[in-house]
Design an enzyme around this catalytic site. Structure first.
Site, PDB file in Angstrom:
ATOM      1  N   GLU A  33      11.289  -5.038  15.873  1.00  0.00           N
ATOM      2  CA  GLU A  33      10.578  -4.597  14.913  1.00  0.00           C
ATOM      3  C   GLU A  33      11.303  -4.426  13.395  1.00  0.00           C
ATOM      4  O   GLU A  33      12.346  -4.315  13.166  1.00  0.00           O
ATOM      5  CB  GLU A  33      10.211  -3.093  15.366  1.00  0.00           C
ATOM      6  CG  GLU A  33       8.715  -2.854  15.203  1.00  0.00           C
ATOM      7  CD  GLU A  33       7.771  -3.351  15.893  1.00  0.00           C
ATOM      8  OE1 GLU A  33       7.202  -4.649  15.484  1.00  0.00           O
ATOM      9  OE2 GLU A  33       7.416  -3.320  17.284  1.00  0.00           O
ATOM     10  N   ASP A  36      11.540  -9.330  11.011  1.00  0.00           N
ATOM     11  CA  ASP A  36      10.898 -10.509  10.543  1.00  0.00           C
ATOM     12  C   ASP A  36      11.339 -10.868   8.984  1.00  0.00           C
ATOM     13  O   ASP A  36      11.637 -11.917   8.807  1.00  0.00           O
ATOM     14  CB  ASP A  36       9.321 -10.639  10.991  1.00  0.00           C
ATOM     15  CG  ASP A  36       8.472  -9.647  10.259  1.00  0.00           C
ATOM     16  OD1 ASP A  36       9.105  -8.779   9.663  1.00  0.00           O
ATOM     17  OD2 ASP A  36       7.318  -9.857  10.463  1.00  0.00           O
ATOM     18  N   LEU A 125      -2.223  -3.458  15.724  1.00  0.00           N
ATOM     19  CA  LEU A 125      -2.426  -4.790  16.411  1.00  0.00           C
ATOM     20  C   LEU A 125      -2.744  -5.768  15.854  1.00  0.00           C
ATOM     21  O   LEU A 125      -3.274  -6.697  16.241  1.00  0.00           O
ATOM     22  CB  LEU A 125      -3.504  -4.486  17.582  1.00  0.00           C
ATOM     23  CG  LEU A 125      -3.120  -3.364  18.591  1.00  0.00           C
ATOM     24  CD1 LEU A 125      -3.781  -3.129  19.721  1.00  0.00           C
ATOM     25  CD2 LEU A 125      -1.582  -3.483  19.225  1.00  0.00           C
ATOM     26  N   SER A 126      -2.586  -5.769  14.342  1.00  0.00           N
ATOM     27  CA  SER A 126      -2.746  -6.875  13.386  1.00  0.00           C
ATOM     28  C   SER A 126      -4.151  -7.476  13.256  1.00  0.00           C
ATOM     29  O   SER A 126      -4.305  -8.677  13.596  1.00  0.00           O
ATOM     30  CB  SER A 126      -1.784  -7.798  14.017  1.00  0.00           C
ATOM     31  OG  SER A 126      -0.342  -7.664  13.908  1.00  0.00           O
ATOM     32  N   SER A 128      -5.684  -7.419  10.676  1.00  0.00           N
ATOM     33  CA  SER A 128      -5.771  -8.052   9.333  1.00  0.00           C
ATOM     34  C   SER A 128      -5.350  -9.591   9.503  1.00  0.00           C
ATOM     35  O   SER A 128      -5.933 -10.450   9.102  1.00  0.00           O
ATOM     36  CB  SER A 128      -5.093  -7.350   8.314  1.00  0.00           C
ATOM     37  OG  SER A 128      -3.828  -6.968   8.608  1.00  0.00           O
ATOM     38  N   GLU A 160      -1.378 -11.721   2.177  1.00  0.00           N
ATOM     39  CA  GLU A 160      -0.866 -10.247   2.384  1.00  0.00           C
ATOM     40  C   GLU A 160       0.080  -9.858   1.036  1.00  0.00           C
ATOM     41  O   GLU A 160       0.115  -8.930   0.419  1.00  0.00           O
ATOM     42  CB  GLU A 160      -0.196  -9.955   3.688  1.00  0.00           C
ATOM     43  CG  GLU A 160      -0.915  -9.982   4.814  1.00  0.00           C
ATOM     44  CD  GLU A 160      -1.413  -8.505   5.117  1.00  0.00           C
ATOM     45  OE1 GLU A 160      -1.473  -7.565   4.137  1.00  0.00           O
ATOM     46  OE2 GLU A 160      -2.379  -8.537   5.855  1.00  0.00           O
ATOM     47  N   ASP A 172       3.198 -11.370  12.223  1.00  0.00           N
ATOM     48  CA  ASP A 172       1.797 -11.287  12.646  1.00  0.00           C
ATOM     49  C   ASP A 172       0.838 -12.602  12.718  1.00  0.00           C
ATOM     50  O   ASP A 172       0.166 -12.904  13.634  1.00  0.00           O
ATOM     51  CB  ASP A 172       1.277 -10.233  11.979  1.00  0.00           C
ATOM     52  CG  ASP A 172       1.888  -8.915  12.066  1.00  0.00           C
ATOM     53  OD1 ASP A 172       2.751  -8.551  13.146  1.00  0.00           O
ATOM     54  OD2 ASP A 172       1.487  -7.927  11.437  1.00  0.00           O
TER      55      ASP A 172
HETATM   56  C1  GLA Z   1       3.917  -5.075  10.531  1.00  0.00           C
HETATM   57  C2  GLA Z   1       4.128  -6.520   9.570  1.00  0.00           C
HETATM   58  C3  GLA Z   1       5.018  -7.518  10.249  1.00  0.00           C
HETATM   59  C4  GLA Z   1       6.318  -6.730  10.914  1.00  0.00           C
HETATM   60  C5  GLA Z   1       5.964  -5.547  11.443  1.00  0.00           C
HETATM   61  C6  GLA Z   1       7.214  -4.913  11.912  1.00  0.00           C
HETATM   62  O1  GLA Z   1       3.112  -5.606  11.331  1.00  0.00           O
HETATM   63  O2  GLA Z   1       2.950  -6.872   9.042  1.00  0.00           O
HETATM   64  O3  GLA Z   1       5.337  -8.542   9.246  1.00  0.00           O
HETATM   65  O4  GLA Z   1       7.311  -6.602   9.722  1.00  0.00           O
HETATM   66  O5  GLA Z   1       5.101  -4.736  10.699  1.00  0.00           O
HETATM   67  O6  GLA Z   1       7.857  -5.279  12.871  1.00  0.00           O
END
Ligand code: GLA
Length: 382
Positions: A33, A36, A125-126, A128, A160, A172
């Site tokens: 976490e 990235d 959970l992404s 976007s 983004e 993501d």
């Molecule tokens: C969000 C961001 C990712 C990553 C996570 C944390 O999901 O979009 O790029 O940094 O937080 O790991």
């Protein structure tokens, strides 16, 4: 919705036939976490929850969008003129992707779009990234841009960073574009190399969404990134990927408390991702539990992105599973979801513990999803 249902709805709304469907999934991050954007390692998997974009071409260079989640709202902009922010937040994600593709010199065509998604929103959970990758995949398909999945992901990240004002990393969008059914992907965010690791059949992935109302997420998120970049400057490395604990200790005196703690999290988390990949391969629950517990504590104490509700959910689930499961927060933090890895017979143990204890302690109801790793970006021509 099925393809048949979606195309029927599309014809009803736009009075023309759909020509194709592009879908991209949400993700859950098993471990790694906030590594990235520091060029580090992550180990996410794509989910079966996905965003679908149904399209047909137009001949007037207008992008006209409807979403099944916002009935009656119509988002519309031209690809001929400068693309600027509009009034609708969901609509802005579509503008953002068109903006970065146009900026890169691609000629875009007008399209009618219908959007449907079952990725839970605001739960980390992404949803976007799923929308960005699906929209990028759609433009790639209709305008024959010949983009690779990796390029589509990078354009999603740019959308983004440069239009939505969130300085996120690549995780993501890359897992949404390149995820594989039944697998987690180890991503090296420096080289963008990916390696798929199959998720053992007897391992269940359970996501528990805290439903804690997320506030100030983007500004806190962006501030963490600045802290990490400043820590790298103090250590005289390009990014935290190139740092190690010995270097960190040697520079502690010149760093602020926050810079030290953020870097400590990132350096230790990178090590955990590599170890967790081996543990996943060996289906070694003890090792996964130790690594995920350490990751959560590091996110709580060093990176400071957990909230009492997610800390509480992790405690409730870990206590219930004992040695039989591994638990930590997942995603961008400040609320959102936690992830549990356990054996299928223990899924009910989680459900029961959450039902008995979470509402009582936090006055919030959690949503529980028992997930499988689904496919990444997919395109269908009709
Ligand atoms: C969000 C961001 C990712 C990553 C996570 C944390 O999901 O979009 O790029 O940094 O937080 O790991």
């Amino acid at each position: 919705m099925t393809h048949e249902q979606l195309t029927a709805k599309f014809s009803e709304l736009f009075q023309v036939s759909a020509q194709g469907i592009v879908s991209a999934p949400g993700r859950v991050n098993i471990i790694g976490e906030f590594t990235d954007y520091n060029d580090g390692f992550v180990l996410p998997c794509s989910l079966e929850f996905k965003t679908q974009v149904v399209y047909s071409l137009r001949d007037d260079n207008q992008v006209v969008v409807q979403s099944l989640h916002y009935p009656g709202e119509i988002e519309q902009f031209s690809v001929d003129t400068d693309i600027v922010t509009g009034n609708s937040q969901w609509g802005n994600y579509i503008r953002a992707v068109a903006f970065v593709l146009k900026r890169a010199g691609y000629n875009l065509q007008g399209v009618n779009l219908l959007i449907d998604s079952n990725v839970p929103q605001g739960s980390g959970l992404s949803s976007s990234a799923a929308l960005e990758v699906a929209v990028g995949g759609m433009f790639n398909q209709v305008a024959n841009l010949a983009l690779t999945a990796e390029q589509i992901a990078l354009f999603g990240q740019q959308a983004e960073n440069d239009f939505m004002d969130c300085q996120c990393g690549i995780m993501d969008q890359l897992i949404s574009a390149k995820g594989e059914t039944g697998h987690a992907l180890l991503i090296d965010c420096q080289s963008l190399e990916t390696r798929a690791f199959s998720i053992p059949d007897d391992l269940s992935i359970v996501i528990v969404n805290s439903n804690y109302p997320r506030k100030l997420v983007d500004s806190e998120y962006n501030q963490r990134r600045i802290d990490c970049e400043q820590a790298a400057v103090k250590m005289e490395v390009k990014t935290l990927r190139a740092a190690n604990m010995a270097l960190l200790q040697s520079k502690k005196a010149v760093m602020s408390d926050n810079e030290y703690k953020r870097a400590h999290h990132v350096i230790s988390e990178n090590e955990r991702v590599v170890k967790a990949t081996a543990a996943l391969q060996n289906n070694d629950m003890q090792a996964l539990r130790a690594l995920m517990t350490a990751s959560h504590l590091s996110l709580k104490n060093d990176f400071e992105v957990t909230v009492p509700a997610t800390d509480g959910l992790v405690n409730i689930c870990q206590e219930a599973l004992g040695e039989r499961g591994a638990v930590r927060m997942t995603g961008g933090g400040f609320g959102g979801a936690i992830v549990c890895l356990c054996r299928s017979e223990d899924v009910d143990v989680i459900k029961q513990a959450v039902e008995e204890k979470y509402y009582q302690r936090f006055n919030l109801s959690a949503d529980i999803y028992v997930c499988k790793a689904g496919s990444g970006l997919q395109t269908f021509k009709l």
